[in-house]
Scaffold this motif. Sequence first.
Motif, PDB file in Angstrom:
ATOM      1  N   ALA A 184       0.843  -1.213   0.000  1.00 56.12           N
ATOM      2  CA  ALA A 184       0.000   0.000   0.000  1.00 56.12           C
ATOM      3  C   ALA A 184       0.868   1.249   0.000  1.00 56.12           C
ATOM      4  O   ALA A 184       0.585   2.232  -0.723  1.00 56.12           O
ATOM      5  CB  ALA A 184      -0.936  -0.028   1.207  1.00 56.12           C
ATOM      6  N   THR A 187       2.533   1.603  -3.465  1.00 57.20           N
ATOM      7  CA  THR A 187       1.576   2.072  -4.471  1.00 57.20           C
ATOM      8  C   THR A 187       1.352   3.569  -4.341  1.00 57.20           C
ATOM      9  O   THR A 187       1.303   4.308  -5.340  1.00 57.20           O
ATOM     10  CB  THR A 187       0.250   1.312  -4.313  1.00 57.20           C
ATOM     11  N   THR A 188       1.230   4.044  -3.098  1.00 55.46           N
ATOM     12  CA  THR A 188       1.022   5.484  -2.864  1.00 55.46           C
ATOM     13  C   THR A 188       2.244   6.279  -3.316  1.00 55.46           C
ATOM     14  O   THR A 188       2.119   7.320  -3.981  1.00 55.46           O
ATOM     15  CB  THR A 188       0.736   5.737  -1.377  1.00 55.46           C
ATOM     16  N   ARG A 189       3.427   5.782  -2.964  1.00 57.42           N
ATOM     17  CA  ARG A 189       4.640   6.492  -3.337  1.00 57.42           C
ATOM     18  C   ARG A 189       4.848   6.496  -4.856  1.00 57.42           C
ATOM     19  O   ARG A 189       5.347   7.478  -5.413  1.00 57.42           O
ATOM     20  CB  ARG A 189       5.854   5.849  -2.659  1.00 57.42           C
ATOM     21  N   ALA A 191       2.485   6.466  -7.050  1.00 56.69           N
ATOM     22  CA  ALA A 191       1.555   7.460  -7.596  1.00 56.69           C
ATOM     23  C   ALA A 191       2.083   8.870  -7.406  1.00 56.69           C
ATOM     24  O   ALA A 191       1.827   9.763  -8.236  1.00 56.69           O
ATOM     25  CB  ALA A 191       0.187   7.315  -6.944  1.00 56.69           C
ATOM     26  N   GLU A 192       2.866   9.067  -6.335  1.00 57.35           N
ATOM     27  CA  GLU A 192       3.412  10.394  -6.060  1.00 57.35           C
ATOM     28  C   GLU A 192       4.764  10.590  -6.741  1.00 57.35           C
ATOM     29  O   GLU A 192       5.363  11.669  -6.624  1.00 57.35           O
ATOM     30  CB  GLU A 192       3.581  10.578  -4.548  1.00 57.35           C
TER      31      GLU A 192
END
Length: 451
Positions: A184, A187-189, A191-192
């Motif tokens: 998780a 995935t967030t990183r 996207a960033e």
Amino acid sequence: MRGVSLLYQVALVVIGSMIVLNALMPREAQGMTQEVSTPEQTTDVTTLFAETLELPRLIQVAVERSPKVSAAKARWQATIEQYPQVTALPDPMFMYGYYMRSVETRVGPQRHRISFSQTFPYPGTLDAAGEVVKKAVEIARVKHEQVIRNLIVDLKLSYHELAYLQRAAELTRQNHDLVASILAIATTRYAEGKTTLNDVLKAQSQLAQLEYDLVLLEELQRVEHANIKGILSIPSATSLGTTMPVPYESLDVGLADIERQALAKRQELRIAALTIEKATEGIALAELQTKPMLKLDLMTIETGEALMFGVPDNGKNPFSIGVGVTIPWSSLKNSSKVREAQQNREAVAANKHVLEDETKVALRKVYFRLENAKRLVELYETTLIPQAGAAIEVAETWHQEGPKSIAGFLETQSVWLNFNLARLRAIADYQQNLARLEQLVGGKIDDSHIE
């Protein structure tokens, strides 16, 4: 009235003969059938192991319920029942003869003949046969012990395997949750734009592998559950809980001492030694069976009134005693019987030597695997796992340091997990090989002499 008198005489003859038979029967025949205790009370196991599985309790229930143990016990008791059969005299023969045409004698006509005969084996034959059965009884008792030993070993092997699978599944599940949280974050990183696609793919692949490992571990647990239920002879729908692992304790006994214990205690070798003793008794029995047997005959004839009055001993029933002996004329048959018994003893003696050699070889193989598992446990506990743990502590800070931090942490975490799983596997292997070693020794290994 003469018929009544005749029957009375016969009754006296039969009763007297039976008194003789009982006096000649060995006393052990009266009490040997009490040697095997009555069956144990079975235990209700519907909910007994629903929460926890404790090895000592499992062993107790398995011994109580196992059909294999019951069958071995029945064979033991059946062998005991042979003793009064072989130590008793052969059945006596009672014969009645009716003269189709009465024989007229001076004292009167003879119309009925009643006889009783008994065969007596050569002195010592029945005792020798009893000694052979005694050895067979002892062999059956040790075989009963052997069945219990194998049952306990099978249960230990399955129990330690299940304990490993449950601990491995717990550890894998914890790691699965950790990797899921890392995925998780990755995935967030991603996207960033703070991490690479490789971090996400690596987390996804590790998570998929862990999910597969969990499925495999659950399936293997069901296999061991079925195996334990089969050993306990309980319904397949019975619920089994969590194992209570047996503490890992290193066995500090040398191979030479273990080999000495095995040669003295192992059931297979004890059976082989008893079989030699039985064969030796068989030689003595074969020699006695070539000796002559004695036969005793008792006979009386019912005699009617004489036609002439005043005849001395008018209507008196004659009574006779006869003795006979068998003649062992066939020396070829008799010597062959003895040689057969001698060859049987040589065969079982050679078999004992083979079992001793096989036991020594098997002990060395199992002892090597035991010691190797012990070395692996020490290696993981003292070196590899602490090093992997220290590496994780360092890797946990990498998520602050750039795009390669997640991949590095996952790699380090995977190594730590594999080391811990390998440690659990080594402990299970050690416990299982210890059980196999106890099977070869014939019971618990004695370490009381160790300082």
